[in-house]
Design an enzyme around this catalytic site. Structure first.
Site, mmCIF file in Angstrom:
data_model
loop_
_atom_site.group_PDB
_atom_site.id
_atom_site.type_symbol
_atom_site.label_atom_id
_atom_site.label_comp_id
_atom_site.label_asym_id
_atom_site.label_seq_id
_atom_site.Cartn_x
_atom_site.Cartn_y
_atom_site.Cartn_z
ATOM 1 N N GLY A 91 46.110 13.505 62.326
ATOM 2 C CA GLY A 91 46.112 12.645 63.514
ATOM 3 C C GLY A 91 46.449 13.400 64.781
ATOM 4 N N SER B 21 39.749 8.270 51.066
ATOM 5 C CA SER B 21 40.215 9.482 50.390
ATOM 6 C C SER B 21 39.328 9.753 49.186
ATOM 7 C CB SER B 21 41.657 9.268 49.907
ATOM 8 O OG SER B 21 42.026 10.214 48.930
ATOM 9 N N TYR C 184 48.013 4.180 45.232
ATOM 10 C CA TYR C 184 47.383 4.946 46.315
ATOM 11 C C TYR C 184 45.859 4.891 46.182
ATOM 12 C CZ TYR C 184 45.996 8.717 49.416
ATOM 13 O OH TYR C 184 45.387 9.437 50.425
#
Length: 305
Positions: free
Chosen positions: A30, A152, A177
């Site tokens: 980021g 992801s 996740y």
């Protein structure tokens, strides 16, 4: 693209007059996305929880680009009230050209968001769903605006535990996740379908950063990252930013999915990425959409495709 085989930071065109929101902008990918956009003349709002960390990131960016137009946007994706406050603050901006949903958490012990959601599903998906939904009216005001959602490689084997979304009965941090990253993939797939059906000017795309060496993996333990061989395989944070920069500023297909195209999608220049068949399942995507509205109380107001 100047790079024959894919997109890098060098391919980011001038962004003067444009404004971007980057979540999780104080560190890792980021930060690198924010730094690169500011260097190209963009206004960048750094969506971060911690004011001190945001200030430090702003100082670092201004050290590189002294005239950078960067500001802190207080934002905690684990708190729907913070998300609503951020959306109200953004409404005062002259324009927003892209929302880059970069922030996320990975493999923490069982924790809960402010509203009681399991933290990985709550932050990685529900927070992103809520923020994006609330910012759609603002984004629609800027021609060619985009929503970027970060998934992801983990989504490829991800499963959503529909019967226990809040992890009240069981919790496996790795499974949760993967499920949250599958949710990200399903979200941008469905968002794209609904935006196009509504003839919205907004383009929705998805990305993944490869396997970037950032603080995101801090809950995985030192063994996961030990040794020079592992280090060679990982993407650096600045290269992990390339898919987001492509998605936000380059030539993309609505609903496309982008990531590193070298070494099994782990690292390298950015281009079109592989996604799981289940990530393009319209029934699963609609189910997630409806569940997300019910859980957050926030409705994007887009009709089904």
């Amino acid at each position: 693209m100047s790079n024959r085989k894919g997109f890098t930071e060098a391919d980011v065109p001038d962004q003067s007059g444009k404004s971007f929101i980057v979540t999780g902008a104080n560190a890792g990918v980021g930060f690198e996305v924010s730094r690169a956009l500011a260097a190209r003349g963009a206004r960048v709002l750094l969506g971060c929880r911690d004011e001190a960390k945001a200030a430090e990131a702003i100082t670092r960016i201004k050290r590189i680009t002294p005239k950078a137009d960067v500001s802190w946007l207080p934002l905690d994706l684990g708190d729907l009230e913070s998300i609503r406050a951020a959306a109200r603050a953004v409404a005062a901006e002259p324009r927003i050209d892209a929302l880059i949903n970069n922030a996320g958490i990975m493999n923490p012990p069982l924790m809960r968001t402010k509203q009681g959601f399991e933290s990985q599903f709550g932050v990685n998906h529900l927070g992103v769903f809520a923020l994006t939904s609330l910012l759609l009216p603002k984004l629609a005001q800027a021609p060619g605006s985009r929503v970027v959602v970060t998934s992801s490689i983990a989504h490829l084997k991800g499963k959503i535990d529909w019967d226990d979304l809040n992890a009240e009965h069981s919790y496996s941090k790795g499974d949760r996740y993967g499920g949250s990253k599958l949710a990200n993939a399903l979200f941008f797939f469905e968002l794209d379908r609904r935006l196009r059906a509504s003839r919205s000017p907004i383009t929705a795309v998805g990305i993944h950063p490869g396997v970037a060496s950032t603080s995101l993996g801090r809950h995985m333990g030192p063994a996961q990252w030990a040794g020079p061989i592992v280090g060679l395989l990982l993407n650096s944070a600045d290269k992990g930013a390339w898919p987001a920069l492509l998605a936000a500023t380059g030539s993309v297909k609505p609903g496309g999915y982008y990531g590193p195209i070298g070494f099994g999608g782990i690292r390298g220049v950015a281009g079109e990425a592989k996604r799981a068949l289940q990530a393009e399942d319209p029934e699963l995507a609609k189910r997630l959409w409806d569940v997300s509205i019910a859980m957050t109380g926030i409705d994007p107001g887009l009709l089904p495709a």
